[in-house]
Design a protein around this motif. Structure first.
Motif, short mmCIF file in Angstrom:
data_model
loop_
_atom_site.label_atom_id
_atom_site.label_comp_id
_atom_site.label_asym_id
_atom_site.label_seq_id
_atom_site.Cartn_x
_atom_site.Cartn_y
_atom_site.Cartn_z
N GLU A 180 -13.44 9.17 1.71
CA GLU A 180 -12.89 8.49 2.32
C GLU A 180 -13.46 7.07 2.97
N ARG A 343 -10.63 14.18 4.69
CA ARG A 343 -11.76 13.61 5.65
C ARG A 343 -12.79 14.40 6.01
N ARG A 513 -6.28 7.05 -2.97
CA ARG A 513 -7.00 5.84 -2.35
C ARG A 513 -6.14 4.89 -1.86
N LEU A 516 -4.98 6.32 1.70
CA LEU A 516 -6.21 6.13 2.63
C LEU A 516 -6.14 4.56 3.01
#
Length: 627
Positions: A180, A343, A513, A516
C-alpha cells in the motif's frame, strides 16, 4: 538541470566510474539502475558532495536543494507530525521568528514569505504524506520513540518528501514499505514537482513513476527515455547487435590469424602476413555490455498431496490474550498461488505465522494433510543467518550426511557459486544472503511456501529468476510483497487481510491499486469474491454450452496467435544475429529489422495478455458450469 560531466571515481583502486556523463533536465523523474555493486549509491554520495571526485564535475543550479533519506529519524518524544513539519527548515525558522519579532517591517516580510511558501497548509500536507505511508491520525500524534526502526524510516521518507527538495535522491525507498505504501509512493513521485533520481529494483515503480532510466554499466552512464520495460526492450536489441558484431569480428580475426599462421615464414608471403599481423593488432575487441547473469533458482519439487492441504474452520489467532484475526474460514490447495493484501498492522504476518505453525490457534480448527511440509521465508530471516558461518556450513548443519559436492550443487542451484560457498555470511551481499535464506526455506521440498517480502535484497534479474522458479514450483505459494510486478506474475488468488479477518478480494491487483489510490480503501477493503474458496458463492447464471464453446475457440485463437508471433520472434532474432547485416551499406535494412524486432516484442506482450484473459474467462465459466 543536473549535469554530470566526465566523472571518474575509484574505491581502493577499483574504478567505479570512468569518464561517465549524463544530463537530467529539471523536473524529470529518472530511475537509476545497474547491477549490485556497480556504484549506484556511490553516485548519490558524489552528487551530494559527500565524496570527492577523482575527475570531472557535477553541477546543479545555484541554491538548488538536494534531499534524500540518509537514515531513520531518531527516537524522541517529538510527535511524527511535528518531526515531519520540522523538515521544512525555512518554515520552522520563520514560524519561530514570528513569535518574537517586534519590528513591523520584519513581521510583514515574515508573513509575506510564509504565505509564499504556503505555510498555513503545511500541517495538512504533512498529514497527507504520513497517511499515505501508513500512519493514521492517532499514530501521527504519537512520539517517534513509540515506533521501531523500520517505521521511523518511513517518517524520514515523509520528512524529505514534505521538504520538497529541488533534487530528490531516493535509494530503494520501497524496501521498508508495504504494498500500500509503495503504490502511494509511486503515485506521489509521478506528480512530484521537482527532479527525482531514484535507485530501485521495483519494476512497478520504474514503469509507473519515472519517465527515463539512467543505466550504470561498464563504469559509464547511459540515459534511456521511457519507463523500465521500454529500456529493457531497447537494451535487448543493443545486446543482440553487440553479440552479432562481436561474432563477425571474431570470424574476421580467425581468418586473419589463419593466414598469418600459414604464411608468416614463407618468403613470398611474409609481407602480406606481416600486414595482417598489424591489422590484428589494430582491431579493438568488441565486447557485449556486462550482462547480469540470470542465476535461476531451483526449488525442489514436492510429491503431490490430496486437496486440500490445509483448511481453517472458524479459526482465530493472536498474541497473548489479544485476538488479531478471527472468523477464518479458508482453504489452501497445492496448486494455489495466493497474495495477501492489506495495510501494515492488519495481520498479514500473523496469518503467515499461523499457517507456518509459528503461532497457535486461539479458537476454531486447523486441518492439515499429515505429510504437509511448509517452507517459510520472512524478511528478518536474512538478518538471522549466522554471520560467522559460510553458506556451506549452514547446509552442513541441515544435511550432515550429504557429500560436499551435493551441498555445493544445492548452493549453485541458488546462484551461490564456489567463491560464495566458502565466504562468511558477514561478507556476502544482501542478495546473496537472501538466496541462502530461500535455499534454507525450500531445502525440504515443501508442499507450501510462505514468502514474506522475499525481494527486498534482490536485484531485478534475481527477481525475474524468482518469478521463473515460482512459476515452475509445484507447491502452494503464500506471498506477501510490495513488488506489484512479482504479485501480478505469480499470484492467481488474492486474500484481503482487514478488519480482523481474511476474505478473498473481489477484483484484480489493478482494482486494488485503484481503490487504494482513490482513497476509498481504508484497509477494510472490498467485498469477498463470489465463488472463491472460503467465501459463500452468490447465485450466478450457469454458462451455456455455446458460451463454453465460444470461449474455448477464443483460447485456441489466442494460442495460435502467440505461437505465430513466437516463431516470428525467432526468425527476426536469427536475422539480427547475422554478422553481414551490420555492414555499413546495409544500415537501412538493419534499422528495418530492428523495428520489426520491437514490434514483434510488443505484439507478444499483447498476445500473452489476450491469451491469459481468455483462459481465465474459460476457467471461470467451466468452474461455474461444474458447480
Amino acid at each position: 538541470m543536473l549535469r554530470i560531466q566526465d566523472i571518474s571515481f575509484a574505491i581502493a583502486g577499483r574504478p567505479l566510474l570512468e569518464a561517465a556523463s549524463a544530463t537530467i533536465p529539471t523536473g524529470h523523474k529518472v530511475g537509476l539502475v545497474g547491477r549490485n555493486g556497480t556504484g549506484k549509491t556511490t553516485l548519490f554520495h558524489l552528487i551530494r558532495g559527500d565524496l570527492p571526485l577523482d575527475g570531472g564535475s557535477i553541477s546543479l543550479p545555484s541554491r538548488a536543494r538536494i534531499g534524500g533519506v540518509a537514515q531513520e529519524v531518531p527516537s524522541s518524544d517529538v510527535s511524527l507530525l511535528d518531526t515531519v513539519l520540522a523538515a521544512d527548515t525555512e518554515r520552522a525558522s520563520l514560524m519561530a521568528e514570528a513569535e518574537t519579532a517586534t519590528d513591523a517591517h520584519r513581521i510583514a516580510e515574515i508573513q509575506t514569505r510564509l504565505a509564499d511558501i504556503d505555510a498555513w497548509s503545511a500541517e495538512a500536507r504533512a498529514a497527507t504524506i504520513l497517511r499515505g505511508l501508513g500512519f493514521d491520525e492517532v499514530a501521527q500524534a504519537q512520539p517517534c520513540s513509540a515506533f521501531s526502526g523500520g517505521w521511523r524510516m518511513r517518517v524520514a521518507l515523509a520528512a524529505v518528501l514534505f521538504s520538497a527538495p529541488d533534487l530528490l535522491l531516493l535509494d530503494e525507498p520501497t524496501n521498508y514499505l508495504d504494498l500500500e505504501g509503495a503504490l502511494w509512493l509511486e503515485s506521489y513521485l509521478a506528480k512530484y514537482p521537482h527532479t527525482v533520481l531514484v535507485i530501485s529494483h521495483d519494476r512497478g515503480l520504474l514503469n509507473r513513476a519515472v519517465g527515463a532510466i539512467l543505466h550504470l554499466e561498464d563504469r559509464k552512464l547511459t540515459l534511456y527515455q521511457g519507463p523500465y520495460d521500454q529500456f529493457a526492450r531497447q537494451r535487448a536489441e543493443n545486446l543482440a547487435q553487440a553479440a552479432a558484431m562481436a561474432k563477425k569480428q571474431e570470424a574476421r580475426r580467425a581468418h586473419l590469424q589463419s593466414y598469418v599462421d600459414r604464411f608468416r615464414y614463407k618468403a613470398d608471403k611474409a609481407r602480406q602476413a606481416q600486414s595482417r599481423l598489424k591489422a590484428l593488432a589494430r582491431m579493438q575487441p568488441i565486447s557485449s555490455p556486462q550482462e547480469a547473469a540470470l542465476r535461476a533458482f531451483s526449488f525442489p519439487e514436492p510429491e503431490e498431496l490430496s486437496p486440500p492441504i490445509l483448511r481453517l474452520d472458524g479459526a482465530a489467532t493472536g498474541y497473548g490474550d489479544r485476538t488479531v484475526l478471527k472468523r477464518l474460514d479458508l482453504r489452501i490447495d497445492q496448486d494455489d498461488r495466493i497474495a495477501l493484501l492489506g495495510r501494515n498492522g492488519q495481520g498479514k504476518s500473523t496469518l503467515s505465522k499461523l499457517l507456518s505453525d509459528r503461532l497457535a490457534l486461539m479458537d476454531g480448527k486447523m486441518v492439515k494433510s499429515p505429510k504437509l511440509r511448509i517452507g517459510y521465508f520472512a524478511q528478518h530471516q536474512v538478518d538471522e543467518l549466522d554471520v560467522d558461518e559460510t553458506p556451506l556450513e549452514h547446509l552442513r548443519r541441515l544435511r550432515p550426511d550429504e557429500a560436499p559436492a551435493k551441498l555445493r550443487a544445492r548452493l549453485g542451484g541458488f546462484g551461490l557459486m564456489a567463491a560464495q560457498a566458502d565466504t562468511k555470511v558477514s561478507d556476502l551481499s544482501g542478495g546473496q544472503k537472501a538466496r541462502l535464506s530461500l535455499l534454507l526455506a525450500t531445502i525440504d521440498a515443501p508442499h507450501m511456501l510462505i514468502l514474506d517480502e522475499p525481494t527486498n535484497h534482490l536485484d531485478i534479474e534475481s527477481r525475474e529468476a524468482l518469478v521463473e522458479a515460482l512459476t515452475d514450483y509445484t507447491g502452494a505459494v503464500i506471498l506477501v510483497s510490495h513488488d506489484m510486478h512479482l504479485l501480478t506474475l505469480v499470484a492467481d488468488r488474492l486474500w484481503l487481510v482487514a478488519d480482523g479477518t481474511v476474505k478473498p478480494w473481489d477484483g484484480d491487483l489493478e482494482s486494488y491499486r485503484d481503490t487504494l489510490l482513490s482513497g476509498s480503501g481504508s484497509g477494510s477493503g472490498s467485498k469477498p469474491a463470489n465463488g472463491a474458496k472460503g467465501a459463500t458463492p452468490a447465485p450466478q447464471r450457469r454458462p451455456t454450452r455455446d458460451m463454453i464453446l465460444a470461449l474455448r475457440s477464443e483460447v485456441r485463437k489466442s494460442e495460435s496467435r502467440l505461437e505465430k508471433l513466437t516463431e516470428m520472434h525467432k526468425k527476426v532474432s536469427e536475422k539480427l544475429a547475422d554478422p553481414d547485416l551490420y555492414d555499413h551499406d546495409r544500415a537501412g535494412e538493419r534499422e528495418l529489422w530492428q523495428r520489426k524486432f520491437a514490434e514483434v516484442e510488443d505484439g507478444m506482450i499483447r498476445a500473452e495478455e489476450l491469451w491469459l484473459d481468455a483462459q481465465e474467462k474459460l476457467d471461470a465459466a467451466e468452474a461455474a458450469q461444474n458447480a
